[in-house]
Write an enzyme that holds these catalytic residues in place. Structure first.
Site, PDB file in Angstrom:
ATOM      1  N   TYR A 242      16.291  19.014 -18.403  1.00  0.00           N
ATOM      2  CA  TYR A 242      15.168  18.181 -17.867  1.00  0.00           C
ATOM      3  C   TYR A 242      14.584  19.192 -18.091  1.00  0.00           C
ATOM      4  O   TYR A 242      14.040  19.636 -19.305  1.00  0.00           O
ATOM      5  CB  TYR A 242      15.046  18.165 -16.250  1.00  0.00           C
ATOM      6  CG  TYR A 242      15.345  19.686 -16.292  1.00  0.00           C
ATOM      7  CD1 TYR A 242      14.187  20.681 -15.627  1.00  0.00           C
ATOM      8  CD2 TYR A 242      16.060  21.433 -16.217  1.00  0.00           C
ATOM      9  CE1 TYR A 242      13.509  21.892 -15.910  1.00  0.00           C
ATOM     10  CE2 TYR A 242      16.693  22.562 -15.404  1.00  0.00           C
ATOM     11  CZ  TYR A 242      15.249  23.039 -15.544  1.00  0.00           C
ATOM     12  OH  TYR A 242      15.784  24.514 -15.411  1.00  0.00           O
TER      13      TYR A 242
ATOM     14  N   GLU B 185      13.640  14.729 -23.075  1.00  0.00           N
ATOM     15  CA  GLU B 185      14.801  15.248 -21.839  1.00  0.00           C
ATOM     16  C   GLU B 185      13.910  14.972 -21.022  1.00  0.00           C
ATOM     17  O   GLU B 185      13.298  14.202 -20.651  1.00  0.00           O
ATOM     18  CB  GLU B 185      13.505  16.522 -21.559  1.00  0.00           C
ATOM     19  CG  GLU B 185      14.132  17.624 -23.873  1.00  0.00           C
ATOM     20  CD  GLU B 185      15.783  19.112 -22.669  1.00  0.00           C
ATOM     21  OE1 GLU B 185      15.886  18.345 -21.926  1.00  0.00           O
ATOM     22  OE2 GLU B 185      15.779  19.918 -23.862  1.00  0.00           O
TER      23      GLU B 185
END
Length: 442
Positions: free
Chosen positions: A312, A386
């Site tokens: 992330y 991401e």
């Protein structure tokens, strides 16, 4: 390419049950903290050295995210670090993440698929259903098998004039715990299939490019993350025969045979590390199959765009990852395309994606997919994206965020794919020179 890539996929009955739980590791009572580092990473890590913890992603210059077990909490709090809590009870967050909020009707056009996460066998069925809904312009493909023998399945899509155009290659779930990536890749595939012939922009994408889409590069690790250890990252390859390690797994995204050993900060030689690069380049069966696929695409119609989907942090990262002071000669073009893509993503729910060269923007990564596919695969464009979020949930992203995540990425891809050939070039692709085994010194 068809004869090289087409491997039949055997349909299996998708499971309706919740994720199986044999010997599941419990994260009950674990907390996840984001700790500010502010260029003091070594000092923070020194303070943490007396603790046992699981380090998640980190932006070295600003913060690190760590998971702490209940027996370590008092010691952690005594350190007095500047931190905020991402998960008060990681076990409860994981349980909520896997809870079914709707029942998918097993139809491709049933959008409830994107309301919740799914077992691996359901994902396989869903991708087969996607291909079956577009039979004249698609085929199932495979890049090989995983260490435990699972098929690394995918789909090849093309437009009205048939296959043979420059390739757009997308893949996801390189790291097992990053569940949102498969959902994004599946949604993008769905939009291409349903939009073809119904939306002029989407139709133009398939008429200009062939799409090769692999939602699960690391199927063994993904299954392990669902059945046993939610935060598992690597593949499931046994420990190397040399040494005394009992730790399983290699990081597939540190295993590509390009600048594999050029930067000691880019990967680990410790088999127990989350970024263990293996004993030698491409010593994972997953990577061997991917390298073969990339080389076949390079040597046939060429690769227009590659995206490796991760989570992330909300980044759009371009080459290079292995060297923080070496910049690609087309960095300006990569940066411009990332910027306009980020603008499109932000229009959905206001989420900002940071963009720039992978190493200098985030951290060093050797043996990465983007560096190989840009440097050796000669892709015109190559990015790591991401996905959400930036520090509220991390890897355990609530199901409520699946739909906005996939929708914002489709808007971003509509812009990115629309501009590949039209805005920044002066006649030649940015990765025109062949790789001869030496480093590309752009």
């Amino acid at each position: 390419m068809k004869s090289l890539l087409l491997i039949p996929l055997f349909l299996s009955l998708a499971s309706c049950a919740a994720f199986p739980k044999p010997n599941r590791i419990s994260y009950s009572g674990h907390k996840v903290f984001r700790i500010k580092t502010q260029h003091q990473l070594n000092s923070v890590l020194k303070k943490l050295s007396s603790l046992s913890f699981d380090q998640w992603n980190h932006d070295i210059t600003r913060h690190i995210d760590i998971a702490i077990s209940p027996d370590q909490l008092a010691k952690f709090e005594a350190l007095g670090l500047d931190a905020h809590c991402m998960h008060e009870d990681l076990g409860a967050s994981i349980a909520a993440e896997s809870r079914r909020t709707s029942v998918w009707k097993r139809q491709v056009n049933d959008s409830s698929w994107y309301n919740t996460y799914h077992p691996y066998e359901d994902h396989k069925q869903y991708f087969n259903d996607l291909q079956a809904s577009f039979p004249d312009n698609s085929e199932t493909i495979s890049s090989g098998t995983s260490y435990e023998g699972r098929d690394i399945f995918g789909i090849h899509l093309w437009g009205a004039e048939g296959p043979g155009k420059p390739a757009v290659l997308w893949h996801g779930t390189v790291h097992a715990r990053e569940w949102i990536t498969a959902m994004v890749v599946e949604y993008l595939t769905l939009q291409l299939i349903q939009g073809y012939g119904n939306d002029n922009v989407t139709t133009s994408f398939l008429d200009k490019y062939d799409f090769y889409i692999l939602p699960f590069v690391n199927p063994d690790g993904f299954v392990h993350s669902q059945t046993t250890e939610r935060l598992w990252r690597k593949n499931r390859q046994p420990p190397p025969p040399s040494g005394n390690s009992s730790c399983f797994g290699r990081d597939i995204n540190r295993n590509w045979p390009y600048e594999w050993n050029s930067n000691p900060l880019g990967a680990s030689t410790d088999p127990c590390s989350q970024t263990y690069k293996g004993e030698e380049p491409s010593d994972t069966p997953e990577n061997q199959g991917l390298v073969k696929l990339v080389n076949e695409l390079r040597d046939s119609s060429g690769i227009k765009l590659f995206i490796d989907w991760h989570s992330y942090g909300q980044y759009i990262l371009s080459p290079w990852g292995y060297n923080c002071t070496l910049y690609a000669d087309d960095l300006g073009q990569h940066t411009k395309l990332a910027a306009v893509t980020g603008d499109a993503i932000r229009e959905t729910e206001g989420k900002t994606f940071t963009f720039g060269p992978s190493c200098s923007t985030l951290y060093a990564t050797t043996g990465s997919s983007v560096d190989y596919i840009y440097g050796a695969g000669k892709a015109d464009w190559a990015y790591t994206i991401e996905l959400r979020d930036v520090g509220d949930f991390g890897f355990v992203l609530p199901p409520e965020q699946i739909r906005p995540s996939v929708e914002e990425q489709w808007l971003g891809q509509r812009v990115m794919l629309s501009l590949l050939d039209e805005v920044f070039f002066d006649g030649e692709g940015p990765a025109a020179s062949a790789w001869d085994g030496e480093v590309r010194n752009d």
